[in-house]
Structure formats: structure tokens, C-alpha cells
Design an enzyme around this catalytic site. Structure first.
Site, short mmCIF file in Angstrom:
data_model
loop_
_atom_site.label_atom_id
_atom_site.label_comp_id
_atom_site.label_asym_id
_atom_site.label_seq_id
_atom_site.Cartn_x
_atom_site.Cartn_y
_atom_site.Cartn_z
N ASN A 1 -1.38 -2.28 9.73
CA ASN A 1 -1.79 -3.21 8.68
C ASN A 1 -2.85 -4.19 9.18
O ASN A 1 -3.81 -4.49 8.47
CB ASN A 1 -0.59 -3.99 8.13
CG ASN A 1 0.31 -3.14 7.27
OD1 ASN A 1 -0.13 -2.12 6.73
ND2 ASN A 1 1.57 -3.51 7.17
N ASN B 1 0.86 0.47 17.05
CA ASN B 1 1.39 1.80 16.69
C ASN B 1 0.22 2.74 16.36
O ASN B 1 0.15 3.85 16.83
CB ASN B 1 2.42 1.74 15.54
CG ASN B 1 1.86 1.08 14.28
OD1 ASN B 1 0.72 0.63 14.24
ND2 ASN B 1 2.68 1.04 13.24
N HIS C 1 9.57 0.05 8.29
CA HIS C 1 8.90 -1.21 8.61
C HIS C 1 8.94 -2.22 7.44
O HIS C 1 9.42 -3.34 7.59
CB HIS C 1 7.43 -0.95 8.95
CG HIS C 1 7.22 0.03 10.06
ND1 HIS C 1 7.38 -0.28 11.40
CD2 HIS C 1 6.85 1.34 10.02
CE1 HIS C 1 7.11 0.79 12.13
NE2 HIS C 1 6.80 1.79 11.33
N ASP C 2 8.43 -1.79 6.28
CA ASP C 2 8.26 -2.74 5.17
C ASP C 2 9.59 -3.21 4.60
O ASP C 2 9.70 -4.35 4.12
CB ASP C 2 7.42 -2.09 4.06
CG ASP C 2 6.01 -1.76 4.53
OD1 ASP C 2 5.36 -0.93 3.90
OD2 ASP C 2 5.58 -2.34 5.54
N GLU D 1 -1.24 -2.86 15.36
CA GLU D 1 -0.36 -2.31 14.31
C GLU D 1 -1.26 -1.97 13.12
O GLU D 1 -2.25 -2.67 12.84
CB GLU D 1 0.70 -3.38 13.98
CG GLU D 1 1.66 -3.02 12.88
CD GLU D 1 1.05 -3.26 11.51
OE1 GLU D 1 0.30 -4.24 11.37
OE2 GLU D 1 1.26 -2.44 10.61
N ASP E 1 0.85 -1.20 0.00
CA ASP E 1 0.00 0.00 0.00
C ASP E 1 0.88 1.25 0.00
O ASP E 1 0.87 2.06 0.92
CB ASP E 1 -0.95 0.02 1.21
CG ASP E 1 -0.21 0.02 2.56
OD1 ASP E 1 -0.78 0.56 3.53
OD2 ASP E 1 0.91 -0.51 2.63
N ASP F 1 7.31 3.60 3.33
CA ASP F 1 8.19 2.46 3.59
C ASP F 1 7.95 1.32 2.62
O ASP F 1 8.86 0.52 2.35
CB ASP F 1 8.11 2.00 5.05
CG ASP F 1 6.70 1.67 5.50
OD1 ASP F 1 5.75 2.28 5.00
OD2 ASP F 1 6.54 0.79 6.35
N ASP F 2 6.73 1.25 2.05
CA ASP F 2 6.49 0.30 0.95
C ASP F 2 7.40 0.64 -0.22
O ASP F 2 8.01 -0.24 -0.84
CB ASP F 2 5.04 0.37 0.47
CG ASP F 2 4.01 0.20 1.56
OD1 ASP F 2 3.88 1.10 2.41
OD2 ASP F 2 3.36 -0.84 1.57
O1 RIB Z 1 2.56 -0.24 10.81
C1 RIB Z 1 3.43 -0.06 9.71
C2 RIB Z 1 2.78 -0.52 8.46
O2 RIB Z 1 1.62 0.27 8.20
C3 RIB Z 1 3.67 -0.32 7.21
O3 RIB Z 1 3.35 -1.30 6.27
C4 RIB Z 1 3.26 1.04 6.72
O4 RIB Z 1 3.46 1.16 5.30
C5 RIB Z 1 1.80 1.03 7.02
O5 RIB Z 1 1.14 0.38 5.95
CA CA Z 2 2.82 -0.70 3.99
#
Ligand code: RIB
Ligand code: CA
Length: 307
Positions: free
Chosen positions: A167, A159, A235-236, A165, A11, A15-16
Site C-alpha cells: 500500500n 512484502n 492484512h486489511d 509494504e 482497493d 483481504d479488503d
Molecule cells: O500489503 C498488504 C496490503 O496490500 C493489503 O491492503 C492488500 O489488500 C494489498 O492492498
Molecule cells: Ca487492500
């Protein structure tokens, strides 16, 4: 060199984008496809970003296939505050010249895994809506996938809220389907990804990579403006790095159950490391120095290649 084929469901999302850049920078990986899902921003935007990244990173004919524009049951949430309305912070990429591939991401995931049973690592770094639909379309994908690696969840904290979290919280029902589908989910959660912070020293090394810096730096600077102490966490990128070098992380078997009813705990990945019937391998620590060696080395090679 035997290349590992990966299919990234994402998505983008800052960070993707940096995870896709790591895949693009790694000759050890063959990018078999990119599927997009609504998450950080809406589906039209995540797909547009994936198309722009395909061209900016010289990914050639890698298919980009859009999927679900909303979670299975719940109303959509987003992370525009973190990723910006564009989804890529202040990074401005040339508008993509080529359109997405026809069809739906869930069907693409099924057909791609069917055609290459046992070969492809499915890397899901967004909400799990597409992956859940693919499991429902064809349950045998749990046997055909070489592995499923997700960025998501946590055995300790959230988070987007204290319990969950992003996702997993975006689509807890989808996550519950994925964790009970019969495969062993490699869960790269906040326990490790929050250690992958873009410090000022790391950011300085991203500034000298030619046009690749035009993606990395504005993305990380925007991400950093809303990040906690220590800089933004990639993260990703940790999920893709774990495919490149699994020994980068320590993995522990656990039973992960996804909370789908809690008023305050929906989306929590309840992780039992003592369960007799594990359904996951949970990453519990990461060699951060080695992570940055891998990531910055790959970005440096990609920067030289892109010019
Ligand atoms: O919590 C971090 C995740 O949520 C990562 O994949 C960031 O891109 C968001 O999608
Ligand atoms: Ca992501």
C-alpha cells in the site's frame, strides 16, 4: 449500543473484501461509506468489486464512491498475481445492480468528515492516494476524523519488496502527505498482519457459513495458493478488527517517515520508536487467538443472517 461510524477506503482486493465483510458483520460498526482506489487491481475493478460486495453483503444504501485511478506521481503497480485479475481470486459474486455514487472519493471523505466532526473513524486499507488528496483538499479533516487507521507499512520489513509494504510502495508520496498531515496515524502494518494467517482449521470454519462461504472460501483458497508458509494473511481485516477492539493490539508511539527517494527503499516506513515528536501509534503485536474469535464469530453471525 453506540455504533462506531467507519469510512473504509479500499482497493478490493481479497483481504479488503474480508475486511468489508467483518464491518458488515459487526453491529458495533456503522459503515458510513466505502471509497475505492486503484491498487491490487485497477480502479474500475476495485469499484466493481465494492459495488458487488455492497449487494452480496446486504449493505443497503451505503455509498460507494470511486477515487484515484493512479498514484499521485508514480506509474501504477498492481497485485494481480496475488488477488487475480478480478481482484477477488476465484470468488464470483452476482453482478451489482446499482451504480457507484457520483463524485470523487476525496470529496466524499471531506464532506462526510465535515458533516460528522469527531465521529468517524477513517479506515484506509489500500494505497493512500485518496486520503492524501482529501488532506490537500481540506487540511481540517485531520481534526474532523475521530481517528485514522491504516493497513500499511511496517517497522521491520516489506512484502512487495524487502523494504516496502504494497500500500505504501504503490504511492509513497501520498503516504508521506498522510503521515505529515498533523493527525496521529494508527498504523496496522505487516508487523502484526502477517500473524493473521488463514490456517486450514480457520478455512474449515469458513466453509460452513451459507452463501457467505461462497465469498470467503474461494477468496482465501486463491490467496493461499500464492501465500507463504502458514496460509494467507488477512492484512486489511486486522485494521477493521482494531477498530472493533483496539486492545486486540499493542500500540507504541513512533515517528514514521516515508522514504520517497530511495532507489531500493522507496515506500519504506522508517519507524523511530524513540522519536520525541511521534506522528503515529504503531501496532507491534496482536492477540491472534482473540482476533480469530472476533472475526469468525462475526462471520458466523453474518452467515446466519445472509442465509
Ligand atoms: O500489503 C498488504 C496490503 O496490500 C493489503 O491492503 C492488500 O489488500 C494489498 O492492498
Ligand atoms: Ca487492500
Amino acid at each position: 449500543m453506540t455504533r462506531t461510524p467507519v469510512l473504509i477506503d479500499c482497493d478490493p482486493g481479497i483481504d479488503d473484501a474480508l475486511a468489508i465483510a467483518l464491518a458488515a458483520a459487526s453491529p458495533e460498526l456503522e459503515l458510513a461509506g466505502i471509497t475505492t482506489v486503484a491498487g491490487n487491481v485497477g480502479l474500475a475493478q476495485t469499484t466493481a468489486n465494492a459495488l458487488a460486495l455492497r449487494e452480496f453483503l446486504d449493505l443497503g444504501d451505503v455509498p460507494v464512491v470511486p477515487g484515484c485511478g493512479r498514484p499521485l506521481l508514480r506509474d501504477r503497480i498492481h497485485a494481480v498475481r496475488v488477488h487475480g485479475a478480478s481482484g477477488l481470486g476465484d470468488a464470483v459474486l452476482p453482478a451489482p445492480l446499482r451504480a457507484a455514487t457520483e463524485g470523487h472519493a476525496a470529496e466524499f471523505i471531506v464532506s462526510t468528515l465535515r458533516e460528522r466532526p469527531g465521529e468517524i473513524v477513517l479506515v484506509a486499507v489500500g494505497p493512500l492516494t485518496n486520503v492524501a488528496l482529501a488532506v490537500r483538499l481540506e487540511p481540517r479533516i485531520v481534526e474532523w476524523a475521530r481517528q485514522l487507521v491504516i493497513m500499511g507499512g511496517s517497522s521491520t520489513r516489506g512484502n512487495h519488496n524487502p523494504a516496502a509494504e504494497f500500500n505504501i510502495l504503490t504511492d509513497p508520496e501520498a503516504a508521506a502527505i498522510v503521515f505529515t498531515a498533523g493527525w496521529t496515524v494508527r498504523m496496522v502494518g505487516l508487523d502484526v498482519t502477517l500473524t493473521a494467517r488463514v490456517t486450514p482449521q480457520v478455512l474449515d470454519r469458513m466453509r460452513v457459513l451459507g452463501r457467505l462461504s461462497d465469498l470467503l472460501v474461494p477468496c482465501c483458497e486463491y490467496y493461499g495458493a500464492v501465500a507463504a508458509e502458514g496460509g494467507p494473511a488477512l492484512h486489511d481485516t486486522c485494521a477493521v478488527a482494531s477498530v472493533l477492539e483496539p486492545s486486540l493490539l499493542t500500540w507504541e508511539p513512533a515517528r514514521v517517515e516515508v522514504e520517497t527517494f530511495g532507489r531500493y527503499t522507496a515506500g519504506m516506513t522508517v519507524t523511530d520508536f524513540r522519536a520525541p515528536r511521534p506522528n503515529a501509534e504503531v501496532a507491534t503485536s496482536m492477540d491472534v487467538r482473540r482476533f480469530w474469535e472476533i472475526v469468525l464469530g462475526a462471520y458466523s453471525r453474518l452467515g446466519s443472517r445472509l442465509g
